[in-house]
Write an enzyme that holds these catalytic residues in place. Structure first.
Site, PDB file in Angstrom:
ATOM      1  N   ILE A   1      23.128 -51.185  41.203  1.00 34.58           N
ATOM      2  CA  ILE A   1      21.937 -52.025  41.078  1.00 34.58           C
ATOM      3  C   ILE A   1      21.025 -51.715  42.249  1.00 34.58           C
ATOM      4  O   ILE A   1      21.467 -51.759  43.406  1.00 34.58           O
ATOM      5  CB  ILE A   1      22.314 -53.527  41.128  1.00 34.58           C
ATOM      6  CG1 ILE A   1      23.337 -53.859  40.062  1.00 34.58           C
ATOM      7  CG2 ILE A   1      21.088 -54.413  41.000  1.00 34.58           C
ATOM      8  CD1 ILE A   1      22.868 -53.665  38.660  1.00 34.58           C
ATOM      9  N   CYS A   2      19.772 -51.405  41.999  1.00 41.29           N
ATOM     10  CA  CYS A   2      18.818 -51.153  43.077  1.00 41.29           C
ATOM     11  C   CYS A   2      18.688 -52.413  43.927  1.00 41.29           C
ATOM     12  O   CYS A   2      18.277 -53.466  43.431  1.00 41.29           O
ATOM     13  CB  CYS A   2      17.461 -50.753  42.510  1.00 41.29           C
ATOM     14  SG  CYS A   2      16.206 -50.532  43.797  1.00 41.29           S
TER      15      CYS A   2
END
Length: 128
Positions: free
Chosen positions: A77-78
């Site tokens: 997940i960024c």
């Protein structure tokens, strides 16, 4: 063939994330390798453990988690996109003074370096 995916659509509201999960399952069923999935922009909502779909809807967040648990696919997940959208793990929640974390088990907060690494080591990068 080695695949990597980037998902930019939320768990609900568009077809992007569900299409990505179906594609991931098909890739693995055909004997290919899926090294990682990188969730970016609105795609970070796929890691929100507080998502609660209706009882007659498929639980996409837990679907991704199952892919991680059964197939060992890394779910990145960024971190910047996640924090802007209220998705945080325990470490970030404490650092920012938030009341709690909501990152679903199986997902990892990562930087864009994880996306770059996936792109460099796969044969095909597919974006949803």
């Amino acid at each position: 063939m080695r695949f990597a995916l980037m998902v930019t659509g939320p768990a609900y509201g568009t077809q992007q994330a569900s299409s990505a999960l179906q594609f991931a399952q098909a890739v693995l069923a055909e004997g290919h390798e899926l090294s990682s999935v990188f969730f970016y922009r609105e795609g970070v909502y796929n890691a929100n453990q507080f998502t609660s779909p209706a009882s007659d809807e498929y639980d996409l967040v837990r679907g991704w988690q199952a892919l991680n648990e059964t197939q060992g696919v890394e779910l990145h997940i960024c971190v910047a996109a996640a924090l802007r959208r209220g998705v945080a793990d325990e470490t970030e929640a404490k650092r920012l003074g938030l009341s709690g974390a909501n990152l679903q088990h199986g997902f990892t907060l990562s930087g864009l370096g994880a996306l770059a690494q996936a792109a460099l080591t796969c044969d095909r990068m597919v974006q949803f």
